[in-house]
Design an enzyme around this catalytic site. Structure first.
Site, PDB file in Angstrom:
ATOM      1  N   HIS A 160     -35.261  -3.072 -25.519  1.00  0.00           N
ATOM      2  CA  HIS A 160     -35.266  -2.125 -24.386  1.00  0.00           C
ATOM      3  C   HIS A 160     -36.417  -2.440 -23.405  1.00  0.00           C
ATOM      4  O   HIS A 160     -37.312  -1.608 -23.202  1.00  0.00           O
ATOM      5  CB  HIS A 160     -35.373  -0.674 -24.886  1.00  0.00           C
ATOM      6  CG  HIS A 160     -34.868   0.324 -23.888  1.00  0.00           C
ATOM      7  ND1 HIS A 160     -34.244   1.486 -24.250  1.00  0.00           N
ATOM      8  CD2 HIS A 160     -34.919   0.332 -22.523  1.00  0.00           C
ATOM      9  CE1 HIS A 160     -33.922   2.170 -23.161  1.00  0.00           C
ATOM     10  NE2 HIS A 160     -34.324   1.498 -22.096  1.00  0.00           N
ATOM     11  N   ILE A 161     -36.351  -3.650 -22.828  1.00  0.00           N
ATOM     12  CA  ILE A 161     -37.433  -4.076 -21.923  1.00  0.00           C
ATOM     13  C   ILE A 161     -36.958  -4.204 -20.470  1.00  0.00           C
ATOM     14  O   ILE A 161     -37.610  -4.862 -19.663  1.00  0.00           O
ATOM     15  CB  ILE A 161     -38.061  -5.413 -22.378  1.00  0.00           C
ATOM     16  CG1 ILE A 161     -37.004  -6.547 -22.406  1.00  0.00           C
ATOM     17  CG2 ILE A 161     -38.747  -5.283 -23.724  1.00  0.00           C
ATOM     18  CD1 ILE A 161     -37.609  -7.945 -22.432  1.00  0.00           C
ATOM     19  N   THR A 188     -27.242  -3.364 -20.741  1.00  0.00           N
ATOM     20  CA  THR A 188     -28.630  -2.979 -20.450  1.00  0.00           C
ATOM     21  C   THR A 188     -28.683  -1.494 -20.081  1.00  0.00           C
ATOM     22  O   THR A 188     -29.698  -1.038 -19.552  1.00  0.00           O
ATOM     23  CB  THR A 188     -29.218  -3.804 -19.277  1.00  0.00           C
ATOM     24  OG1 THR A 188     -28.375  -3.631 -18.136  1.00  0.00           O
ATOM     25  CG2 THR A 188     -29.346  -5.274 -19.609  1.00  0.00           C
ATOM     26  N   GLU A 217     -32.303   3.215 -31.525  1.00  0.00           N
ATOM     27  CA  GLU A 217     -33.489   2.413 -31.187  1.00  0.00           C
ATOM     28  C   GLU A 217     -34.668   3.024 -31.926  1.00  0.00           C
ATOM     29  O   GLU A 217     -34.781   4.242 -31.942  1.00  0.00           O
ATOM     30  CB  GLU A 217     -33.758   2.441 -29.685  1.00  0.00           C
ATOM     31  CG  GLU A 217     -32.702   1.672 -28.911  1.00  0.00           C
ATOM     32  CD  GLU A 217     -32.948   1.633 -27.412  1.00  0.00           C
ATOM     33  OE1 GLU A 217     -34.027   2.068 -26.970  1.00  0.00           O
ATOM     34  OE2 GLU A 217     -32.072   1.184 -26.683  1.00  0.00           O
ATOM     35  N   ARG A 238     -27.281   1.916 -21.971  1.00  0.00           N
ATOM     36  CA  ARG A 238     -27.727   2.669 -23.147  1.00  0.00           C
ATOM     37  C   ARG A 238     -26.876   2.249 -24.335  1.00  0.00           C
ATOM     38  O   ARG A 238     -25.669   2.033 -24.193  1.00  0.00           O
ATOM     39  CB  ARG A 238     -27.582   4.180 -22.937  1.00  0.00           C
ATOM     40  CG  ARG A 238     -28.605   4.810 -21.996  1.00  0.00           C
ATOM     41  CD  ARG A 238     -30.010   4.890 -22.621  1.00  0.00           C
ATOM     42  NE  ARG A 238     -30.966   5.542 -21.752  1.00  0.00           N
ATOM     43  CZ  ARG A 238     -31.791   4.907 -20.905  1.00  0.00           C
ATOM     44  NH1 ARG A 238     -31.768   3.589 -20.830  1.00  0.00           N
ATOM     45  NH2 ARG A 238     -32.644   5.580 -20.160  1.00  0.00           N
TER      46      ARG A 238
HETATM   47  P1  NAP Z   1     -26.561   4.298 -10.801  1.00  0.00           P
HETATM   48  O1  NAP Z   1     -27.027   3.711  -9.532  1.00  0.00           O
HETATM   49  O2  NAP Z   1     -26.283   5.772 -10.860  1.00  0.00           O
HETATM   50  O3  NAP Z   1     -25.258   3.490 -11.252  1.00  0.00           O
HETATM   51  C1  NAP Z   1     -24.433   3.908 -12.286  1.00  0.00           C
HETATM   52  C2  NAP Z   1     -23.003   3.566 -11.930  1.00  0.00           C
HETATM   53  O4  NAP Z   1     -22.159   3.944 -12.998  1.00  0.00           O
HETATM   54  C3  NAP Z   1     -22.502   4.288 -10.687  1.00  0.00           C
HETATM   55  O5  NAP Z   1     -21.996   3.331  -9.805  1.00  0.00           O
HETATM   56  C4  NAP Z   1     -21.386   5.186 -11.178  1.00  0.00           C
HETATM   57  O6  NAP Z   1     -20.350   5.223 -10.205  1.00  0.00           O
HETATM   58  C5  NAP Z   1     -20.958   4.499 -12.466  1.00  0.00           C
HETATM   59  N1  NAP Z   1     -20.419   5.431 -13.459  1.00  0.00           N
HETATM   60  C6  NAP Z   1     -20.921   6.612 -13.857  1.00  0.00           C
HETATM   61  N2  NAP Z   1     -20.112   7.167 -14.759  1.00  0.00           N
HETATM   62  C7  NAP Z   1     -19.074   6.327 -14.928  1.00  0.00           C
HETATM   63  C8  NAP Z   1     -17.908   6.366 -15.723  1.00  0.00           C
HETATM   64  N3  NAP Z   1     -17.626   7.406 -16.510  1.00  0.00           N
HETATM   65  N4  NAP Z   1     -17.083   5.302 -15.671  1.00  0.00           N
HETATM   66  C9  NAP Z   1     -17.330   4.268 -14.839  1.00  0.00           C
HETATM   67  N5  NAP Z   1     -18.419   4.192 -14.050  1.00  0.00           N
HETATM   68  C10 NAP Z   1     -19.274   5.214 -14.102  1.00  0.00           C
HETATM   69  O7  NAP Z   1     -27.588   4.030 -11.981  1.00  0.00           O
HETATM   70  P2  NAP Z   1     -28.579   2.769 -12.138  1.00  0.00           P
HETATM   71  O8  NAP Z   1     -29.858   3.043 -11.478  1.00  0.00           O
HETATM   72  O9  NAP Z   1     -27.816   1.535 -11.809  1.00  0.00           O
HETATM   73  O10 NAP Z   1     -28.844   2.853 -13.724  1.00  0.00           O
HETATM   74  C11 NAP Z   1     -27.758   2.737 -14.625  1.00  0.00           C
HETATM   75  C12 NAP Z   1     -28.202   3.021 -16.052  1.00  0.00           C
HETATM   76  O11 NAP Z   1     -29.008   1.948 -16.511  1.00  0.00           O
HETATM   77  C13 NAP Z   1     -29.093   4.251 -16.229  1.00  0.00           C
HETATM   78  O12 NAP Z   1     -28.338   5.429 -16.386  1.00  0.00           O
HETATM   79  C14 NAP Z   1     -29.899   3.931 -17.457  1.00  0.00           C
HETATM   80  O13 NAP Z   1     -29.312   4.516 -18.591  1.00  0.00           O
HETATM   81  C15 NAP Z   1     -29.820   2.428 -17.566  1.00  0.00           C
HETATM   82  N6  NAP Z   1     -31.138   1.759 -17.440  1.00  0.00           N
HETATM   83  C16 NAP Z   1     -31.600   0.983 -18.464  1.00  0.00           C
HETATM   84  C17 NAP Z   1     -32.799   0.315 -18.336  1.00  0.00           C
HETATM   85  C18 NAP Z   1     -33.321  -0.570 -19.430  1.00  0.00           C
HETATM   86  O14 NAP Z   1     -34.527  -0.631 -19.618  1.00  0.00           O
HETATM   87  N7  NAP Z   1     -32.481  -1.286 -20.135  1.00  0.00           N
HETATM   88  C19 NAP Z   1     -33.557   0.446 -17.167  1.00  0.00           C
HETATM   89  C20 NAP Z   1     -33.068   1.238 -16.157  1.00  0.00           C
HETATM   90  C21 NAP Z   1     -31.846   1.899 -16.296  1.00  0.00           C
HETATM   91  P3  NAP Z   1     -19.347   6.465 -10.120  1.00  0.00           P
HETATM   92  O15 NAP Z   1     -20.202   7.693 -10.031  1.00  0.00           O
HETATM   93  O16 NAP Z   1     -18.550   6.192  -8.885  1.00  0.00           O
HETATM   94  O17 NAP Z   1     -18.520   6.433 -11.344  1.00  0.00           O
END
Ligand code: NAP
Length: 324
Positions: free
Chosen positions: A285-286, A235, A266, A237
């Site tokens: 993408h919902i 969910t 997409e 990217r």
């Molecule tokens: P978040 O709180 O920043 O969580 C992302 C996690 O990924 C962090 O714990 C980070 O920890 C880890 N990370 C980053 N780079 C990494 C790497 N190279 N290897 C391993 N872990 C890594 O972000 P969130 O709010 O949960 O959102 C996450 C993502 O979901 C967004 O960036 C967005 O693209 C996606 N999203 C999609 C939808 C949808 O509609 N499907 C909706 C909302 C968000 P560390 O920094 O310690 O590595």
């Protein structure tokens, strides 16, 4: 101030900006703006609020000298060249946190739907293939006490892990670049290295941002390391997963199933073979698409713009260094 909104957003966000007396123009169309159209419309504006999946590259910032801030109605910002924005002195904000529950729900929905072949069986009914009850057909797999691996245990990953543990007593393992002590204490989540995450997960769910480091992180090599019985959920990217390799892994039985809310590109081509596979569920993408969450995202994105207009720091600033 002139504010350009790149796609219609929930009315609450528009009303908040209008009530502050600003001049708003909206690209109210299902067709995304071309790069030239985006620049042209943004050149007339002081502030841009991005409600769609527009790309903001170095060329955009170079060509919009009047722009004072960019507010994204999303948590992901892989569509923005943040270092170019900083170089041009443009603060960029996003909408973190408020969409975590809704997006985690979609991860949960995909995990459960794949495990019970729900989308495929629904399609079979539409095609007139429901012939009767068969004790040996349509068999899924159970989730109780299985191991859920989270790649990127941040806000959304935490919410998903919490729901999965409460519903199915799943054991939570995760891989991040740094440890998430809150998740370890509250969920008993265990930090593992990337290879352990691959080899031990019954369900592996992707929640890290798309960056140069994470692009295509899940490819043929990683699928080879995973269990044949494993389900992959994405969910985050689409770009984190090599879709051709995923297709092959599912076709050859290297992986059991996959649930995707995000694809690359997409929208997905309706002829993509993944759409007809038995153990695959695809959504358009919902993740954050609930009335409540989208209202809150629009309000947060609008509030970021209003803070910038008042000369304050945007509360959800991404490139903090721009203020130094
Ligand atoms: P978040 O709180 O920043 O969580 C992302 C996690 O990924 C962090 O714990 C980070 O920890 C880890 N990370 C980053 N780079 C990494 C790497 N190279 N290897 C391993 N872990 C890594 O972000 P969130 O709010 O949960 O959102 C996450 C993502 O979901 C967004 O960036 C967005 O693209 C996606 N999203 C999609 C939808 C949808 O509609 N499907 C909706 C909302 C968000 P560390 O920094 O310690 O590595």
């Amino acid at each position: 101030m002139k504010i350009f909104i790149t796609k219609k957003i929930p009315q609450k966000g528009i009303d908040l900006l209008k009530s502050a007396g600003h001049d708003i123009s909206i690209h109210d169309s299902s067709t995304p703006l071309s790069e030239t159209e985006l620049i042209k419309a943004s050149q007339q504006a002081d502030y841009v609020l991005n409600g769609g999946m527009q790309k903001f590259d170095a060329n955009f910032f170079q060509n919009c000298p009047n722009l004072k801030a960019l507010s994204l109605m999303s948590v992901g910002y892989d569509n923005v060249d943040i270092s170019a924005a900083t170089q041009h002195g443009i603060p960029v904000s996003n909408t973190p946190g408020i969409l975590s529950g809704a997006t985690a729900d979609v991860a949960f929905l995909l995990m459960l739907s794949v495990s019970r072949k729900a989308f495929f069986n629904h399609k079979r009914i539409l095609q007139g293939e429901w012939k009767g009850f068969d004790p040996t057909a349509n068999l899924g797999v159970e989730l109780n006490n299985k191991t859920l691996g989270i790649y990127g245990l941040g806000r959304i990953g935490f919410e998903f892990a919490r729901k999965a543990k409460a519903a199915y007593n799943m054991e939570i393992i995760y891989y991040n670049r740094s440890r998430n002590e809150e998740a370890e204490q509250i969920l008993g989540a265990r930090y593992v290295n990337f290879d352990d995450l691959l080899t031990r997960s019954d369900v592996l769910s992707i929640h890290a941002a798309l960056t140069a480091e994470t692009k295509n992180r899940f490819d043929k090599n990683t699928f080879t390391r995973m269990k044949n019985s494993a389900i992959l959920v994405n969910t985050a990217r689409g770009g984190l997963v090599n879709e051709l390799d995923l297709t092959e892994a599912l076709q050859t039985g290297q992986l059991w199933g996959a649930g995707l809310d995000v694809t690359d590109p997409e929208p997905m081509d309706p002829k993509n073979p993944l759409l007809t596979m038995e153990n695959v569920c695809i959504l358009p993408h919902i993740g954050s698409a609930t009335v409540e969450t989208r209202d809150n995202m629009a309000l947060m994105a609008a509030s970021n713009v209003l803070a910038a207009i008042k000369g304050e720091k945007m509360p959800q600033i991404i490139n903090k260094e721009v203020y130094q």
